[in-house]
Design a protein around this motif. Structure first.
Motif, PDB file in Angstrom:
ATOM      1  N   MET A 119      41.271  19.671 -11.677  1.00 32.45           N
ATOM      2  CA  MET A 119      39.920  19.704 -12.231  1.00 32.45           C
ATOM      3  C   MET A 119      39.232  21.026 -11.888  1.00 32.45           C
ATOM      4  SD  MET A 119      37.028  16.816 -11.656  1.00 32.45           S
ATOM      5  CE  MET A 119      35.481  16.841 -12.526  1.00 32.45           C
ATOM      6  N   PRO A 120      38.590  21.680 -12.863  1.00 30.36           N
ATOM      7  CA  PRO A 120      37.860  22.916 -12.559  1.00 30.36           C
ATOM      8  C   PRO A 120      36.595  22.614 -11.765  1.00 30.36           C
ATOM      9  CG  PRO A 120      37.458  22.248 -14.824  1.00 30.36           C
ATOM     10  CD  PRO A 120      38.501  21.310 -14.284  1.00 30.36           C
ATOM     11  N   LYS A 121      35.983  23.660 -11.211  1.00 32.28           N
ATOM     12  CA  LYS A 121      34.743  23.470 -10.455  1.00 32.28           C
ATOM     13  C   LYS A 121      33.633  23.028 -11.394  1.00 32.28           C
ATOM     14  CE  LYS A 121      31.903  26.799  -9.134  1.00 32.28           C
ATOM     15  NZ  LYS A 121      31.328  27.971  -8.464  1.00 32.28           N
ATOM     16  N   GLY A 122      32.921  22.007 -10.990  1.00 30.90           N
ATOM     17  CA  GLY A 122      31.825  21.515 -11.809  1.00 30.90           C
ATOM     18  C   GLY A 122      31.481  20.089 -11.453  1.00 30.90           C
ATOM     19  N   ILE A 123      30.490  19.547 -12.141  1.00 25.20           N
ATOM     20  CA  ILE A 123      30.015  18.186 -11.903  1.00 25.20           C
ATOM     21  C   ILE A 123      30.914  17.215 -12.665  1.00 25.20           C
ATOM     22  CG2 ILE A 123      28.027  16.635 -12.093  1.00 25.20           C
ATOM     23  CD1 ILE A 123      26.329  19.306 -12.235  1.00 25.20           C
ATOM     24  N   ILE A 133      24.418  12.481  -8.645  1.00 28.11           N
ATOM     25  CA  ILE A 133      23.949  12.305 -10.015  1.00 28.11           C
ATOM     26  C   ILE A 133      22.570  11.648 -10.051  1.00 28.11           C
ATOM     27  CG2 ILE A 133      24.829  10.024 -10.676  1.00 28.11           C
ATOM     28  CD1 ILE A 133      25.410  13.270 -12.631  1.00 28.11           C
ATOM     29  N   THR A 134      22.300  10.728  -9.114  1.00 31.72           N
ATOM     30  CA  THR A 134      20.972  10.103  -9.099  1.00 31.72           C
ATOM     31  C   THR A 134      19.909  11.088  -8.634  1.00 31.72           C
ATOM     32  OG1 THR A 134      21.475   9.165  -6.913  1.00 31.72           O
ATOM     33  CG2 THR A 134      21.749   7.726  -8.813  1.00 31.72           C
ATOM     34  N   CYS A 135      20.254  11.944  -7.676  1.00 28.94           N
ATOM     35  CA  CYS A 135      19.288  12.948  -7.225  1.00 28.94           C
ATOM     36  C   CYS A 135      19.019  13.963  -8.331  1.00 28.94           C
ATOM     37  CB  CYS A 135      19.807  13.653  -5.977  1.00 28.94           C
ATOM     38  SG  CYS A 135      18.601  14.813  -5.274  1.00 28.94           S
ATOM     39  N   MET A 136      20.054  14.373  -9.063  1.00 23.94           N
ATOM     40  CA  MET A 136      19.859  15.278 -10.194  1.00 23.94           C
ATOM     41  C   MET A 136      18.909  14.662 -11.222  1.00 23.94           C
ATOM     42  SD  MET A 136      23.671  16.865 -10.825  1.00 23.94           S
ATOM     43  CE  MET A 136      23.148  17.571 -12.394  1.00 23.94           C
ATOM     44  N   ALA A 137      19.120  13.384 -11.520  1.00 23.41           N
ATOM     45  CA  ALA A 137      18.249  12.706 -12.484  1.00 23.41           C
ATOM     46  C   ALA A 137      16.833  12.598 -11.946  1.00 23.41           C
ATOM     47  CB  ALA A 137      18.807  11.319 -12.800  1.00 23.41           C
ATOM     48  N   TYR A 138      16.703  12.308 -10.663  1.00 29.21           N
ATOM     49  CA  TYR A 138      15.386  12.244 -10.029  1.00 29.21           C
ATOM     50  C   TYR A 138      14.652  13.576 -10.189  1.00 29.21           C
ATOM     51  CZ  TYR A 138      12.032  12.370  -6.154  1.00 29.21           C
ATOM     52  OH  TYR A 138      10.899  12.523  -5.379  1.00 29.21           O
ATOM     53  N   ILE A 190      23.487  26.171  -8.924  1.00 27.72           N
ATOM     54  CA  ILE A 190      22.367  25.265  -9.150  1.00 27.72           C
ATOM     55  C   ILE A 190      22.817  24.135 -10.065  1.00 27.72           C
ATOM     56  CG2 ILE A 190      20.045  25.042 -10.105  1.00 27.72           C
ATOM     57  CD1 ILE A 190      19.634  27.985  -9.436  1.00 27.72           C
ATOM     58  N   CYS A 191      22.692  22.919  -9.593  1.00 29.70           N
ATOM     59  CA  CYS A 191      23.037  21.735 -10.393  1.00 29.70           C
ATOM     60  C   CYS A 191      21.816  21.220 -11.146  1.00 29.70           C
ATOM     61  CB  CYS A 191      23.582  20.630  -9.489  1.00 29.70           C
ATOM     62  SG  CYS A 191      25.046  21.097  -8.548  1.00 29.70           S
ATOM     63  N   ALA A 192      20.663  21.250 -10.515  1.00 26.29           N
ATOM     64  CA  ALA A 192      19.434  20.765 -11.143  1.00 26.29           C
ATOM     65  C   ALA A 192      18.243  21.409 -10.453  1.00 26.29           C
ATOM     66  CB  ALA A 192      19.332  19.251 -11.047  1.00 26.29           C
ATOM     67  N   TYR A 193      17.146  21.534 -11.205  1.00 23.74           N
ATOM     68  CA  TYR A 193      15.916  22.035 -10.602  1.00 23.74           C
ATOM     69  C   TYR A 193      14.733  21.581 -11.443  1.00 23.74           C
ATOM     70  CZ  TYR A 193      15.743  25.642 -14.247  1.00 23.74           C
ATOM     71  OH  TYR A 193      15.683  26.287 -15.460  1.00 23.74           O
ATOM     72  N   PHE A 243      28.904  20.706 -16.284  1.00 23.76           N
ATOM     73  CA  PHE A 243      29.532  19.389 -16.280  1.00 23.76           C
ATOM     74  C   PHE A 243      30.946  19.572 -16.821  1.00 23.76           C
ATOM     75  CE2 PHE A 243      25.116  18.226 -16.123  1.00 23.76           C
ATOM     76  CZ  PHE A 243      25.081  17.032 -15.419  1.00 23.76           C
ATOM     77  N   VAL A 244      31.935  19.008 -16.129  1.00 23.41           N
ATOM     78  CA  VAL A 244      33.329  19.250 -16.523  1.00 23.41           C
ATOM     79  C   VAL A 244      34.072  17.974 -16.909  1.00 23.41           C
ATOM     80  CG1 VAL A 244      33.542  21.391 -15.231  1.00 23.41           C
ATOM     81  CG2 VAL A 244      34.029  19.231 -14.081  1.00 23.41           C
ATOM     82  N   GLY A 245      33.353  16.876 -17.121  1.00 23.14           N
ATOM     83  CA  GLY A 245      34.002  15.650 -17.573  1.00 23.14           C
ATOM     84  C   GLY A 245      34.477  14.780 -16.430  1.00 23.14           C
ATOM     85  N   ASN A 246      35.225  13.756 -16.771  1.00 19.66           N
ATOM     86  CA  ASN A 246      35.674  12.772 -15.784  1.00 19.66           C
ATOM     87  C   ASN A 246      36.632  13.386 -14.772  1.00 19.66           C
ATOM     88  OD1 ASN A 246      34.203  10.889 -17.217  1.00 19.66           O
ATOM     89  ND2 ASN A 246      35.959  10.209 -18.422  1.00 19.66           N
ATOM     90  N   PRO A 247      36.637  12.869 -13.527  1.00 22.06           N
ATOM     91  CA  PRO A 247      37.562  13.382 -12.508  1.00 22.06           C
ATOM     92  C   PRO A 247      39.009  13.295 -12.979  1.00 22.06           C
ATOM     93  CG  PRO A 247      35.945  11.904 -11.527  1.00 22.06           C
ATOM     94  CD  PRO A 247      35.781  11.779 -13.017  1.00 22.06           C
ATOM     95  N   ARG A 248      39.770  14.354 -12.723  1.00 22.04           N
ATOM     96  CA  ARG A 248      41.169  14.403 -13.140  1.00 22.04           C
ATOM     97  C   ARG A 248      41.909  15.416 -12.284  1.00 22.04           C
ATOM     98  NH1 ARG A 248      37.845  17.025 -16.521  1.00 22.04           N
ATOM     99  NH2 ARG A 248      38.315  19.157 -17.195  1.00 22.04           N
TER     100      ARG A 248
END
Length: 325
Positions: free
Chosen positions: A231-235, A178-183, A62-65, A223-228
């Motif tokens: 990268m581990p699993k996460g936003i 990210i916009t849908c999560m914020a919505y 679940i990322c957002a709810y 949340f795992v920070g900027n793409p690199r």
């Protein structure tokens, strides 16, 4: 006309999906009935608790709810690799947390000896359970049916609690995610039932902010920070940036005057290639502009091809609102 689920979900395009379930007749079956004055607020807690439990069983994060008075929003991440990595024993154990299973799966979990024919039949059953444990439809079914039964039991009645099928939107790129999560996280503020993100009850943003203060634990996708590399699993953003962006956007929404936006760009918006105007439109009108999928024009075209759609509503907005993403 309802679309088959296969035309709404394409895991080859994206593992991220926005799902919405609404109560029948959009009645306030989870909130306060304005006609009778009876409160059903506790049912929002049922939905939140069940949703978080299901995420610990399924290979779906679940990322957002946001659990609203008459509908539920959830942003999901389907982790097929995790489901494929589970042992047969783990698959059966998880499925039995939700359902009784079959006589063979019960024998298997007890360690009983199985014949060759029984083992072949069991293998087919486990393969089906493995598929279901990363299937969004099965997660939503286990959420909605459970809540409907509990509500009907409390009301001493029968009948439907939810409208037909849940709505599903594919989130095809980082900007759409990210916009849908914020919505979703800002739904209570837009509906004027909460003043701040931290007081938005039964939302993922309250869970995340509570965990920062170590007052709440959660099992949400991190949340795992900027793409690199590696990268581990996460936003792929920082939690700090996201929380600041939610707070800033919430202030804009509550003022109802988009012209009073502070034009000091947030780092996350720069990375997404979105202006404040685009961001505000997306985070307040996301469902209005996109139907089965949301993302940049190229990603939308790929999804349309893979799911067999002749056309998808939202292409025009993909060109204007997400053109830089």
């Amino acid at each position: 006309m309802p679309q088959p689920r296969s035309s709404q979900i394409s895991l080859s395009d994206t593992p991220y999906y926005h799902c919405v379930s609404r109560c029948v007749r959009r009645s306030f079956l989870c909130g306060v009935d304005s006609y009778s004055g009876q409160s059903y607020e506790h049912r929002r807690g049922w939905v939140e608790e069940r949703l978080l439990f299901l995420s610990s069983v399924f290979a779906i994060d679940i990322c957002a709810y946001a659990v609203m008075s008459n509908h539920v929003h959830v942003v999901l991440y389907v982790d097929i690799k995790q489901a494929m990595a589970w042992t047969d024993n783990e698959i059966v154990r998880r499925w039995h947390l939700l359902h009784k299973g079959t006589l063979l799966t019960q024998m298997f979990i007890r360690g009983d000896t199985l014949s060759q024919g029984q083992r072949l039949s069991l293998d087919d059953t486990i393969a089906e359970y493995r598929r279901r444990l990363h299937d969004i439809s099965w997660l939503m079914r286990n959420l909605n049916e459970y809540i409907a039964r509990e509500a009907n039991k409390e009301d001493d009645c029968t009948g439907r609690f939810w409208e037909g099928r849940f709505k599903s939107q594919a989130l095809l790129d980082e900007a759409a995610i990210i916009t849908c999560m914020a919505y979703v996280d800002l739904n209570p503020i837009r509906a004027k039932i909460a003043d701040t993100p931290e007081t938005s009850k039964h939302t993922s943003i309250q869970q995340r902010l509570g965990s920062l203060k170590q007052t709440i634990t959660h099992s949400l996708m991190p949340f795992v920070g900027n793409p690199r590399q590696d990268m581990p699993k996460g936003i792929a953003f920082s939690l700090k940036d996201y929380c600041e962006l939610i707070d800033t956007t919430g202030r804009i929404i509550r003022s109802d005057k988009a012209g009073h936006i502070d034009h000091q760009q947030q780092p996350i918006l720069q990375r997404l290639g979105l202006s404040y105007e685009q961001w505000l439109t997306l985070t307040t009108e996301f469902e209005r502009h996109f139907c089965y999928a949301a993302g940049g024009e190229m990603m939308m075209n790929q999804f349309k091809e893979h799911t067999g759609h002749q056309r998808i509503r939202g292409m025009g907005k993909a060109k204007t609102l997400l053109r830089c993403a």
